[in-house]
Design a protein around this motif. Sequence first.
Motif, PDB file in Angstrom:
ATOM      1  N   ARG A  40       0.835  -1.201   0.000  1.00  0.00           N
ATOM      2  CA  ARG A  40       0.000   0.000   0.000  1.00  0.00           C
ATOM      3  C   ARG A  40       0.872   1.254   0.000  1.00  0.00           C
ATOM      4  O   ARG A  40       2.083   1.195   0.229  1.00  0.00           O
ATOM      5  N   GLU A  41       0.243   2.387  -0.233  1.00  0.00           N
ATOM      6  CA  GLU A  41       0.944   3.666  -0.213  1.00  0.00           C
ATOM      7  C   GLU A  41       1.238   4.072   1.230  1.00  0.00           C
ATOM      8  O   GLU A  41       0.551   3.642   2.159  1.00  0.00           O
ATOM      9  N   GLY A  42       2.238   4.916   1.412  1.00  0.00           N
ATOM     10  CA  GLY A  42       2.633   5.364   2.740  1.00  0.00           C
ATOM     11  C   GLY A  42       1.511   6.007   3.526  1.00  0.00           C
ATOM     12  O   GLY A  42       1.396   5.813   4.745  1.00  0.00           O
ATOM     13  N   HIS A  56       7.427  -2.606   4.184  1.00  0.00           N
ATOM     14  CA  HIS A  56       6.641  -1.713   3.329  1.00  0.00           C
ATOM     15  C   HIS A  56       7.375  -1.453   2.021  1.00  0.00           C
ATOM     16  O   HIS A  56       8.507  -0.989   2.015  1.00  0.00           O
ATOM     17  N   PRO A  58       5.899   0.256  -1.490  1.00  0.00           N
ATOM     18  CA  PRO A  58       4.767   0.710  -2.300  1.00  0.00           C
ATOM     19  C   PRO A  58       4.721  -0.012  -3.639  1.00  0.00           C
ATOM     20  O   PRO A  58       5.761  -0.292  -4.246  1.00  0.00           O
ATOM     21  N   ARG A  59       3.532  -0.316  -4.103  1.00  0.00           N
ATOM     22  CA  ARG A  59       3.340  -1.082  -5.346  1.00  0.00           C
ATOM     23  C   ARG A  59       4.136  -0.487  -6.506  1.00  0.00           C
ATOM     24  O   ARG A  59       4.706  -1.210  -7.320  1.00  0.00           O
ATOM     25  N   CYS A  87      -2.297  -5.764   0.122  1.00  0.00           N
ATOM     26  CA  CYS A  87      -2.612  -4.353  -0.093  1.00  0.00           C
ATOM     27  C   CYS A  87      -3.866  -4.062   0.720  1.00  0.00           C
ATOM     28  O   CYS A  87      -4.109  -4.717   1.724  1.00  0.00           O
TER      29      CYS A  87
END
Length: 129
Positions: A40-42, A56, A58-59, A87
């Motif tokens: 997922r995004e931050g 973590h 990000p995609r 996600c």
Amino acid sequence: MMTKTAKDLVAEANQTVETLSAEEALKLVGDPGVVLVDVREGEELQKTGKVQGAVHVPRGFLEFQADPASASHKPELGGGKRLVLYCASGNRSALGAKALTEMGIGNVSHVAGGFAALQQAGAPIEEGR
């Protein structure tokens, strides 16, 4: 003219990669041979946290950080460990797992239902960073 929709791409990915239920994925939390990867995004992590011990990535950076020849390689994604991606809902993780598989990275799977399903199944959550 579009020949495939995003929904089509996700459906194809789900046909080609291993999909785990949240309960199956929870059994792997803390396993030294497994790396949970939150794609997922931050901003999403800051709001909800992440599964305890997850890495973590990000995609949008996944392929670069998984590639040992890349300047932005994350060593946590190497070493022959099993990678379990998640996600928010299971779509981005399916696409990411398919991309890693196409790169030749073995033993990759993703979690159906994503973070929401993991949370509902009782995953230990830590503050997102």
